[in-house]
Design a protein around this motif. Structure first.
Motif, PDB file in Angstrom:
ATOM      1  N   GLU A  21       0.859  -1.188   0.000  1.00 56.39           N
ATOM      2  CA  GLU A  21       0.000   0.000   0.000  1.00 56.39           C
ATOM      3  C   GLU A  21       0.891   1.232   0.000  1.00 56.39           C
ATOM      4  OE1 GLU A  21      -3.342   0.428   2.562  1.00 56.39           O
ATOM      5  OE2 GLU A  21      -3.330  -1.681   3.161  1.00 56.39           O
ATOM      6  N   TYR A  22       0.277   2.407  -0.167  1.00 54.94           N
ATOM      7  CA  TYR A  22       1.039   3.630   0.071  1.00 54.94           C
ATOM      8  C   TYR A  22       1.498   3.616   1.523  1.00 54.94           C
ATOM      9  CZ  TYR A  22      -0.769   5.236  -4.399  1.00 54.94           C
ATOM     10  OH  TYR A  22      -1.069   5.342  -5.740  1.00 54.94           O
ATOM     11  N   SER A  23       2.728   3.987   1.759  1.00 55.95           N
ATOM     12  CA  SER A  23       3.317   3.810   3.088  1.00 55.95           C
ATOM     13  C   SER A  23       2.554   4.554   4.177  1.00 55.95           C
ATOM     14  CB  SER A  23       4.793   4.223   3.084  1.00 55.95           C
ATOM     15  OG  SER A  23       4.938   5.571   2.706  1.00 55.95           O
ATOM     16  N   ASN A  24       1.982   5.717   3.860  1.00 59.92           N
ATOM     17  CA  ASN A  24       1.210   6.443   4.875  1.00 59.92           C
ATOM     18  C   ASN A  24      -0.003   5.651   5.338  1.00 59.92           C
ATOM     19  OD1 ASN A  24       2.923   8.560   4.987  1.00 59.92           O
ATOM     20  ND2 ASN A  24       1.616  10.030   3.932  1.00 59.92           N
ATOM     21  N   SER A  25      -0.590   4.860   4.429  1.00 58.76           N
ATOM     22  CA  SER A  25      -1.739   4.039   4.800  1.00 58.76           C
ATOM     23  C   SER A  25      -1.354   2.940   5.776  1.00 58.76           C
ATOM     24  CB  SER A  25      -2.369   3.413   3.554  1.00 58.76           C
ATOM     25  OG  SER A  25      -2.895   4.405   2.708  1.00 58.76           O
ATOM     26  N   LEU A  26      -0.073   2.586   5.801  1.00 58.55           N
ATOM     27  CA  LEU A  26       0.402   1.553   6.718  1.00 58.55           C
ATOM     28  C   LEU A  26       0.782   2.134   8.076  1.00 58.55           C
ATOM     29  CD1 LEU A  26       2.591  -0.457   4.194  1.00 58.55           C
ATOM     30  CD2 LEU A  26       0.327  -1.059   5.037  1.00 58.55           C
ATOM     31  N   LEU A  27       0.529   3.417   8.265  1.00 63.07           N
ATOM     32  CA  LEU A  27       0.753   4.129   9.537  1.00 63.07           C
ATOM     33  C   LEU A  27       2.220   4.189   9.936  1.00 63.07           C
ATOM     34  CD1 LEU A  27      -2.288   2.876  11.646  1.00 63.07           C
ATOM     35  CD2 LEU A  27      -2.163   4.737  10.002  1.00 63.07           C
ATOM     36  N   THR A  28       3.112   4.157   8.956  1.00 61.38           N
ATOM     37  CA  THR A  28       4.545   4.233   9.262  1.00 61.38           C
ATOM     38  C   THR A  28       4.928   5.597   9.825  1.00 61.38           C
ATOM     39  OG1 THR A  28       4.984   4.870   6.964  1.00 61.38           O
ATOM     40  CG2 THR A  28       5.167   2.538   7.517  1.00 61.38           C
ATOM     41  N   HIS A  29       4.108   6.618   9.555  1.00 60.01           N
ATOM     42  CA  HIS A  29       4.399   7.966  10.064  1.00 60.01           C
ATOM     43  C   HIS A  29       3.910   8.143  11.493  1.00 60.01           C
ATOM     44  CE1 HIS A  29       0.308   7.924   8.758  1.00 60.01           C
ATOM     45  NE2 HIS A  29       0.070   9.157   9.179  1.00 60.01           N
ATOM     46  N   ILE A  30       3.136   7.187  12.005  1.00 55.85           N
ATOM     47  CA  ILE A  30       2.580   7.278  13.351  1.00 55.85           C
ATOM     48  C   ILE A  30       3.337   6.395  14.331  1.00 55.85           C
ATOM     49  CG2 ILE A  30       0.532   6.744  14.742  1.00 55.85           C
ATOM     50  CD1 ILE A  30      -1.176   7.591  12.377  1.00 55.85           C
ATOM     51  N   ASP A  31       3.701   5.187  13.888  1.00 53.48           N
ATOM     52  CA  ASP A  31       4.336   4.202  14.766  1.00 53.48           C
ATOM     53  C   ASP A  31       5.803   4.049  14.382  1.00 53.48           C
ATOM     54  OD1 ASP A  31       5.267   1.700  15.865  1.00 53.48           O
ATOM     55  OD2 ASP A  31       3.187   1.177  16.263  1.00 53.48           O
ATOM     56  N   ALA A  32       6.711   4.504  15.246  1.00 49.08           N
ATOM     57  CA  ALA A  32       8.142   4.486  14.925  1.00 49.08           C
ATOM     58  C   ALA A  32       8.655   3.070  14.738  1.00 49.08           C
ATOM     59  CB  ALA A  32       8.926   5.184  16.033  1.00 49.08           C
ATOM     60  N   GLY A  33       8.206   2.148  15.581  1.00 51.51           N
ATOM     61  CA  GLY A  33       8.662   0.763  15.461  1.00 51.51           C
ATOM     62  C   GLY A  33       8.213   0.133  14.162  1.00 51.51           C
ATOM     63  N   LEU A  34       6.962   0.398  13.768  1.00 49.93           N
ATOM     64  CA  LEU A  34       6.442  -0.123  12.510  1.00 49.93           C
ATOM     65  C   LEU A  34       7.177   0.486  11.332  1.00 49.93           C
ATOM     66  CD1 LEU A  34       4.229  -2.024  11.467  1.00 49.93           C
ATOM     67  CD2 LEU A  34       2.679  -0.061  11.412  1.00 49.93           C
ATOM     68  N   SER A  35       7.528   1.750  11.446  1.00 51.54           N
ATOM     69  CA  SER A  35       8.251   2.433  10.379  1.00 51.54           C
ATOM     70  C   SER A  35       9.600   1.774  10.113  1.00 51.54           C
ATOM     71  CB  SER A  35       8.446   3.902  10.739  1.00 51.54           C
ATOM     72  OG  SER A  35       9.128   4.591   9.717  1.00 51.54           O
ATOM     73  N   LEU A  36      10.308   1.406  11.180  1.00 55.62           N
ATOM     74  CA  LEU A  36      11.622   0.767  11.013  1.00 55.62           C
ATOM     75  C   LEU A  36      11.514  -0.602  10.355  1.00 55.62           C
ATOM     76  CD1 LEU A  36      13.309   1.661  14.429  1.00 55.62           C
ATOM     77  CD2 LEU A  36      13.889   2.584  12.178  1.00 55.62           C
ATOM     78  N   LYS A  37      10.382  -1.263  10.530  1.00 57.51           N
ATOM     79  CA  LYS A  37      10.206  -2.601   9.957  1.00 57.51           C
ATOM     80  C   LYS A  37       9.759  -2.572   8.499  1.00 57.51           C
ATOM     81  CE  LYS A  37       8.873  -5.102  14.166  1.00 57.51           C
ATOM     82  NZ  LYS A  37       7.782  -5.897  14.802  1.00 57.51           N
ATOM     83  N   THR A  38       9.266  -1.434   8.031  1.00 60.92           N
ATOM     84  CA  THR A  38       8.606  -1.376   6.730  1.00 60.92           C
ATOM     85  C   THR A  38       9.603  -1.159   5.599  1.00 60.92           C
ATOM     86  OG1 THR A  38       6.598  -0.491   7.746  1.00 60.92           O
ATOM     87  CG2 THR A  38       6.843  -0.201   5.369  1.00 60.92           C
ATOM     88  N   ILE A  39       9.543  -2.023   4.603  1.00 59.21           N
ATOM     89  CA  ILE A  39      10.358  -1.893   3.394  1.00 59.21           C
ATOM     90  C   ILE A  39       9.609  -0.989   2.415  1.00 59.21           C
ATOM     91  CG2 ILE A  39      11.312  -3.131   1.413  1.00 59.21           C
ATOM     92  CD1 ILE A  39      11.663  -5.545   3.259  1.00 59.21           C
ATOM     93  N   ARG A  40      10.306   0.000   1.874  1.00 58.31           N
ATOM     94  CA  ARG A  40       9.667   0.987   1.008  1.00 58.31           C
ATOM     95  C   ARG A  40      10.251   0.932  -0.401  1.00 58.31           C
ATOM     96  NH1 ARG A  40      10.241   2.989   6.081  1.00 58.31           N
ATOM     97  NH2 ARG A  40       8.529   4.188   6.992  1.00 58.31           N
ATOM     98  N   VAL A  41       9.390   1.186  -1.366  1.00 54.59           N
ATOM     99  CA  VAL A  41       9.803   1.299  -2.764  1.00 54.59           C
ATOM    100  C   VAL A  41       9.020   2.454  -3.386  1.00 54.59           C
ATOM    101  CG1 VAL A  41      10.359  -1.156  -3.007  1.00 54.59           C
ATOM    102  CG2 VAL A  41       8.053  -0.354  -3.539  1.00 54.59           C
TER     103      VAL A  41
END
Length: 384
Positions: A46-66
């Protein structure tokens, strides 16, 4: 290094284990179904913002982005399915203002493993309940979580309980800012009461709040911890409400081995209240985690009470009965055309029929039966 080697903490699942996992998944989805939970399949990306990577720091570190080559926007490979299900409840199922019970089973991808023995591609299975604020919802999900783990045969289970509401009530009363709260939360994870004491002394907090924060890392153990907490912590309404929730859960599972930890706060997460996890006696870490996360759907347009749990289905590998292959019926290559009608009929009835090309293969080496012609009829006979 060979070009075909897999990345670290990524592994193939071979036939026997794959059969185990698929069998477990079928049993779990059947269990969820009879408890009223409907299956959803969110997308892997999904678009990364929809995955709440901007809200949850731990989730952001785990998320692979392209980068999305169609829109130019940043995409994320999901590292957690729960935010996606919250989006579905808030947006796609918004016509229902009552309770939504949803479940899922799918892989997620982590940029880094959670631990040395962890995979970066967990097979996340879970259930979520939206629209019910009371502790009854959490009890329903905990009951379902424990039943789910029995499917995986992880042995005797210990239910671990915490409640982030206790810390937040104290932080609010002590007027800690966001940075101070995050710093103190991090210290709590190590159960180091002396480090917590030193930090609150540095901030020159009022003695009552300093004492309360120092006590939190020591408030863990069996059910009697709740009485100890009531006696020692400040008499705040939110603290009392959190302790009431914990007691209600304990009362709902009188025979269950329970461990309570008021400093189990999960620094990098989106939970807002009761936290729960299950530990197996032969597992190095929690085999399932869950908790309340009210309001997560607000980002998607509808704030709702919510609670749920999830676990990695790969934890079950090796604990389930070996995934047995279906009994195989072989048919000689030269008979294939003449026997095609019978072959398709057998397959339609659920039998496994393979073509024997005269070469030993993984699908014919353990043949017990053979399709052959006798008196003009195709019959299944024992393989000799």
């Amino acid at each position: 290094m060979q070009s075909w080697q897999l990345p670290e903490h990524i592994a193939d699942i071979l036939p026997s284990a794959a059969r185990e996992l698929e069998s477990a998944k079928e049993q779990l989805l059947a269990l969820f179904r009879v408890h009223g939970y409907e299956l959803v399949h969110p997308p892997m990306m999904e678009y990364s913002n929809s995955l709440l990577t901007h809200i949850d720091a731990g989730l952001s570190l785990k998320t692979i982005r392209v980068v999305d080559q169609l829109s130019g926007r940043q995409l994320g490979m999901r590292a957690d399915i729960t935010p996606q299900v919250a989006r579905i409840d808030a947006h796609l199922l918004s016509a229902n203002n009552g309770i939504n019970r949803l479940c899922y089973a799918g892989t997620v991808l982590h940029a880094r493993p959670d631990g040395f023995l962890s995979t970066r591609e967990p097979w996340q299975v879970g259930a979520e309940l939206y629209g019910l604020e009371g502790i009854e919802a959490d009890i329903e999900l905990i009951d379902l979580m424990l039943k789910s783990l029995n499917v995986g045969r992880v042995g005797a289970l210990m239910l671990s309980l915490g409640h982030i509401g206790v810390f937040r009530a104290l932080a609010g009363a002590a007027e800690l800012n966001e940075q101070q709260s995050a710093q103190l939360l991090s210290l709590m994870q190590n159960k180091d009461a002396e480090a917590v004491k030193a930090q609150v002394n540095t901030w020159k907090l009022d003695g009552m709040w300093a004492k309360a924060f120092t006590l939190l890392p020591t408030l863990y153990g069996d059910r009697v911890v709740l009485d100890k907490a009531r006696a020692l912590l400040p008499d705040l309404f939110a603290v009392g409400a959190a302790l009431d929730d914990l007691k209600a859960v304990c009362d709902a599972f009188p025979a269950q081995d329970v461990h309570i930890d008021l400093s189990e706060l999960r620094v990098d997460n989106y939970h807002t209240g009761l936290l729960y996890a299950a530990y197996g006696n032969e597992c190095h870490d929690a085999v399932a985690r869950g908790g309340r996360y009210d309001g997560l759907g607000e980002y998607f347009g509808r704030a709702r009470p919510a609670t749920g749990f999830s676990f990695d289905l790969r934890t079950f590998i090796g604990r389930l009965p070996p995934g047995e292959r279906m009994p195989v019926i072989a048919v000689a290559k030269e008979d294939m055309a003449a026997a095609r009608e019978t072959i398709e009929k057998l397959r339609a009835e659920g039998h496994c029929v393979v073509i024997d090309y005269g070469i030993v293969s993984n699908s014919s080496s353990d043949v017990k039966n053979r399709l052959t012609s006798e008196n003009g009829k195709w019959v299944v006979v024992p393989n000799t």
